[in-house]
Write an enzyme that holds these catalytic residues in place. Structure first.
Site, PDB file in Angstrom:
ATOM      1  N   TYR A   1       0.866  -1.185   0.000  1.00 40.14           N
ATOM      2  CA  TYR A   1       0.000   0.000   0.000  1.00 40.14           C
ATOM      3  C   TYR A   1       0.895   1.224   0.000  1.00 40.14           C
ATOM      4  CZ  TYR A   1      -3.310   3.450   1.951  1.00 40.14           C
ATOM      5  OH  TYR A   1      -4.106   4.545   2.178  1.00 40.14           O
TER       6      TYR A   1
ATOM      7  N   ASP B   1       9.374   2.689  -0.919  1.00 40.81           N
ATOM      8  CA  ASP B   1       8.406   3.351  -0.045  1.00 40.81           C
ATOM      9  C   ASP B   1       8.752   2.947   1.389  1.00 40.81           C
ATOM     10  OD1 ASP B   1       6.314   4.090   1.559  1.00 40.81           O
ATOM     11  OD2 ASP B   1       4.746   3.484   0.148  1.00 40.81           O
TER      12      ASP B   1
ATOM     13  N   LYS C   1       5.530   9.113   8.476  1.00 41.87           N
ATOM     14  CA  LYS C   1       5.356   8.612   9.847  1.00 41.87           C
ATOM     15  C   LYS C   1       6.410   9.116  10.835  1.00 41.87           C
ATOM     16  CE  LYS C   1       2.642   4.646   8.308  1.00 41.87           C
ATOM     17  NZ  LYS C   1       1.267   4.934   8.610  1.00 41.87           N
TER      18      LYS C   1
HETATM   19  N1  HOZ Z   1      -0.249   2.731   6.539  1.00 46.85           N
HETATM   20  C1  HOZ Z   1      -1.191   2.905   7.574  1.00 46.85           C
HETATM   21  C2  HOZ Z   1      -1.846   1.620   7.961  1.00 46.85           C
HETATM   22  N2  HOZ Z   1      -1.523   0.541   7.158  1.00 46.85           N
HETATM   23  C3  HOZ Z   1      -2.126   3.937   7.214  1.00 46.85           C
HETATM   24  C4  HOZ Z   1      -2.944   4.408   8.330  1.00 46.85           C
HETATM   25  C5  HOZ Z   1      -4.268   4.827   7.784  1.00 46.85           C
HETATM   26  O1  HOZ Z   1      -4.608   4.469   6.673  1.00 46.85           O
HETATM   27  O2  HOZ Z   1      -4.959   5.482   8.539  1.00 46.85           O
END
Ligand code: HOZ
Length: 431
Positions: A147, A242, A270
């Site tokens: 993702y 990423d 983050k």
């Molecule tokens: N990458 C985060 C969780 N997999 C994203 C947090 C979110 O989407 O709020």
């Protein structure tokens, strides 16, 4: 009438659902996979979250990664307070932006320049645009279960909330928009070789989570990364790491330092904001010169490089450079994972776990996965029961079997011990 333990969370959730879709402002916060009512957090300190009922939880979500030094660290809070008194946003450059850019380039030497943005989505989306602009090519390659935020062209077979809620490719994204996105299996070198043999000269970039954290925690193999690097170099495609999740989480220099791979573009987020919204993408000066105002690739943001968020980020980056920080963080995370494995096996439960630095994943299965298909073989029903058994015992895990977990520097041995004591009871209840 006495107020039962769950009442205030219930009340807030009911109220939230009236004004906000699903009652949450990011889908992963909802408890839809595990069932039940999300906890509404009033405050957090160190390793702990406190909910509307005043219940305390040991937190292994850590704001989905940023809270690496623990919640509300006094040095981070003081830096934010000081910065805030000087003004919240100027829409003009500040010295703090230079400091952050210099610090990021020093710690992640594959980058000579960075552009600061406000979210991981923005950073990944802009990195793709930059790669396309720099190469003059359209095709991008991503991996099933990874993702990279919610930019349209990347919402194909994606991880995180899309995987959790069983819509891996989002509605609302026209086929034309994703016609140039090729999705391959994670860690599959043969598929990579075949794809580059067929399409190599069309591929602008490959974007990868070098240690995936959005389909639970899955380690990219060294062979996979070596193959990726070699193929991108041979075909003139750009390799984008990423590291929104793995950056400053698995090691000070990110996953690229652990693997010894130099990506062409790095995406960060983050941890670099210490809990406030900051992200970045960076590369060599030669690639970055394509960005506006130097070049024709446009990218912008009203609040980019915000002085208050950067104060939080810089204070956090300072704290994680304390001698032995990653040794201690890694040792605690390992002790947690080894303790969970031992306790599950004591109860005869198939359970495996992996971790690097302050990032971890576990599976109700007998084998660690190397791709999304492997992740999906684990027992999600058991995970759901474990999640609730731990929550009842004051341990807050990500409410999804498809998310990595995080340990912070505030998770001292006593906190890990308390977690393991809760896990013993939870596994016994499952067995
Ligand atoms: N990458 C985060 C969780 N997999 C994203 C947090 C979110 O989407 O709020």
């Amino acid at each position: 009438m006495s107020v039962s333990d769950e009442d205030l969370n219930d009340e807030l959730f009911e109220r939230a659902q009236k004004s906000t879709p699903g009652g949450v402002n990011s889908p992963v916060r909802a408890f839809r996979q595990v069932g039940g009512v999300p906890r509404f957090i009033t405050h957090a300190e160190g390793a702990f979250l406190f909910d509307a009922n005043g219940r305390r939880y040991i937190d292994y979500v850590n704001s989905w990664g940023p809270a690496i030094v623990g919640h509300a660290h006094p040095e981070v809070v003081a830096a934010v307070a000081t910065a805030a008194t000087l003004g919240l946003s100027f829409g003009a450059p500040t010295e703090r932006e230079i400091e952050m850019a210099e610090e990021l380039c020093r710690l992640v030497p594959s980058m000579e320049q960075v552009r600061l943005v406000s979210s991981g989505t923005e950073a990944a989306m802009s990195a793709i645009r930059l790669a396309r602009g720099a190469t003059g090519r359209s095709r991008i390659v991503k991996f099933d279960g990874c993702y990279h935020g919610h930019a349209d062209s990347l919402l194909v077979k994606a991880g995180s909330g899309l995987l959790t809620f069983k819509h891996p490719s989002s509605a609302g994204v026209p086929a034309e928009v994703v016609q140039h996105t090729t999705v391959l299996a994670y860690n599959n070198c043969q598929e990579l070789e075949d794809t580059f043999a067929k399409l190599g000269d069309e591929i602008a970039c490959v974007i990868v989570e070098p240690m995936a954290g959005n389909m639970n925690f899955v380690r990219g193999s060294a062979e996979f990364h070596d193959t990726l690097r070699a193929l991108c170099t041979r075909h003139g495609s750009l390799l984008i790491f990423d590291e929104v999740m793995s950056g400053f989480r698995v090691a000070l220099g990110g996953a690229q330092a652990l693997y010894g791979i130099t990506p062409d573009i790095t995406v960060l987020g983050k941890v670099i904001g210490g809990g406030l919204p900051v992200a970045a993408f960076g590369a060599s000066a030669g690639i970055m010169k394509n960005l506006s105002p130097l070049g024709p690739v446009y990218q912008a943001g009203t609040l980019s490089g915000n002085p208050v968020t950067l104060a939080a980020g810089l204070a956090t980056l300072k704290l994680i450079q304390a001698p032995g920080f990653y040794d201690r963080l890694g040792a605690r995370t390992r002790r947690l994972m080894e303790g969970l494995v031992t306790r599950a096996r004591d109860e005869g439960i198939a359970f495996v776990a992996d971790c690097e630095g302050g990032m971890f994943g576990f599976y109700f299965h007998d084998q660690l996965p190397s791709d999304l298909a492997g992740v999906q073989r684990a027992d999600v029903e058991r995970f759901k029961r474990f999640f609730h058994a731990m929550l009842e015992r004051g341990v807050y895990l990500a409410p999804s079997a498809f998310e990595a977990g995080f340990v912070s520097a505030a998770h001292h041995d006593a906190v890990v011990d308390a977690t393991l004591a809760a896990a013993s009871e939870a596994f016994a209840a499952l067995a």
